[in-house]
Design an enzyme around this catalytic site. Sequence first.
Site, PDB file in Angstrom:
ATOM      1  N   HIS A 432       0.821  -1.208   0.000  1.00 30.40           N
ATOM      2  CA  HIS A 432       0.000   0.000   0.000  1.00 30.40           C
ATOM      3  C   HIS A 432       0.861   1.267   0.000  1.00 30.40           C
ATOM      4  CE1 HIS A 432      -3.846  -1.973   1.860  1.00 30.40           C
ATOM      5  NE2 HIS A 432      -3.818  -2.067   0.549  1.00 30.40           N
ATOM      6  N   GLU A 433       0.479   2.237  -0.829  1.00 30.76           N
ATOM      7  CA  GLU A 433       1.133   3.552  -0.899  1.00 30.76           C
ATOM      8  C   GLU A 433       2.625   3.467  -1.193  1.00 30.76           C
ATOM      9  OE1 GLU A 433      -0.721   6.063  -1.215  1.00 30.76           O
ATOM     10  OE2 GLU A 433      -2.442   4.791  -0.791  1.00 30.76           O
ATOM     11  N   GLY A 434       3.005   2.512  -1.992  1.00 31.29           N
ATOM     12  CA  GLY A 434       4.388   2.402  -2.431  1.00 31.29           C
ATOM     13  C   GLY A 434       5.124   1.269  -1.754  1.00 31.29           C
TER      14      GLY A 434
END
Length: 579
Positions: A432-434
């Site tokens: 998630h988110e990178g």
Amino acid sequence: MSEYLIAREELEFLLWDWLDLAEDCGDAIDRESADAILDLSARLAASAFLPHYKTADRIEPYQNESGVLALPEIGAALREYAALGLFSASFPPELRGLGLPSLLANASFAQFLAANVSTAAYVMLTTANARLLAAFGNPAQIEQFALPQIEGRWFGTMCLSEPQAGSNLGDVATRAVADGEDALGERYRLTGNKMWISGGDHDLSENIVHLVLAKVAAPGAPPAEGTRGLSLFVVPKILPSGERNDVAVAGLNHKMGYRGTTNCLLNLGEGEGAIGWIVGPPGQGLPQMFKMMNEARIGVALGAAALGYRGYRHALVYARERTQGRPFGAGGGPSQAIIGHPDVRDMLLAAKCYAEGALALVLYCAKLVDRAEEDVEAEALLGLLTPIAKTWASEYGLAANDIAIQVHGGYGYTRDFDVEQLWRDNRLNTIHEGTTGIQALDLVGRKLRDGAALALLRGRIAQTAIAAAALPTLAGHALVLDAWWQRIADAVETLRDAGPGGMAANATALLRAFGHGVVGWQWLDRALLSVDAPEDAFRSGKLWACRYFFERELPKIDAWLRPIAAGSDIGAAVPAEFL
């Protein structure tokens, strides 16, 4: 089951003793009010979020002719959350918010993440969406789209990725064609596909506000290439006129965790094009979206820490109750609780270091958020520590969940116990988110570029080391910490001189060493608050955890730094056909 959420003693120690929440509250919120908010959060998390934790995992969202439907208990919990004003917790009064410091708001939210991360995810996405609109939208957009989210009536998403464009947003192909202007600003018609959109469609709120990255293009012309052509658009599911926008769900993604959070492939413009309004000037989409992404990175880290913490608490209770085996070398006698075995205590100490260390790291970043708008040093430190917090919490929160399964033995990987679901939920957070690799490139390629933020961090670490050096019980730790940080600083310089290829080949190793160095510093910093309380089991536990981290965890830094010093390029050099 509420005893497995974030311990109140833990939050009080972190908020008041370590992070001095009082200095961020000012005159608006006193200790009694802050405690009341934490009490309310703990009760609501236990009564409304926790009961459907396993149900939402078992009964996933589904799609039919009316749209995407989610477990009704999720909507009920979120309506209770909204009724108490908690969506607005960290927003200022002028935006109808409660005006809580980010530190207190995050401590409150940690309880909900621990109780049910997939339900709490709707809150995280919505508040981040509204905050971006409040920062960059025009007054009409804020009134129309941000305020209903702050009230918790509408939910929000972030629409970045596409089937062919994940982390490389320069490959985004969604296009936006000008379609006039109205009271909300410049209007566009959007066409394209967005993938992995959490909360992309559901029946849980009155409306869904999508923030969409797309490239402006003239009719019949291709959009611009690269990230400089990206602009940001607010695209609601239901238009202000009450009509349904041209946003369709092409399918649902079925995940190993977070199963209560809908995750969609969205088609924009199956008809005449989805109507959206540009937010701010053209070409500023990516810088604007970074505000939401950075908040989401901290949110993901907080969720990872909360899940790891809950897993640790499960393991601790189980180890104290489960009897199995006898002391090593004993010839007989009754079975003992498994916490009596040194190997189990070793695992529990590791899980304690990971879970409590991750929670502390994220709340430290939340305090920096409170200072960042007025303090350039806090802003620089927050930028430096955001990829560290996101990665370390998601990797080592997961490690704490892995240990929790191991402590439970064969029971740990059955669905009768929560620890296997906690692990599955947390496994998503490293992506998630990178991913870790993306965060590493951010750290090495951007955050450590000029050395100013690192110098600020080293200054704070030095303050802790000086204070610890004056105490006989911690003086040895101070020397060890200083030595490791000198090696980390040397590795940073080595990578600066290594060129793009060398930096890319070893960025993740540096990130991991850096993360352990930061968490080691913070463990020592909290140990300073515990040396004068030898009879206090809670504070003595902090000293034991600090010792464990210094003896068992910090030496791992050597394995990460040696290849950097040697100029290892194995990741780049190995031919793809040999893998």
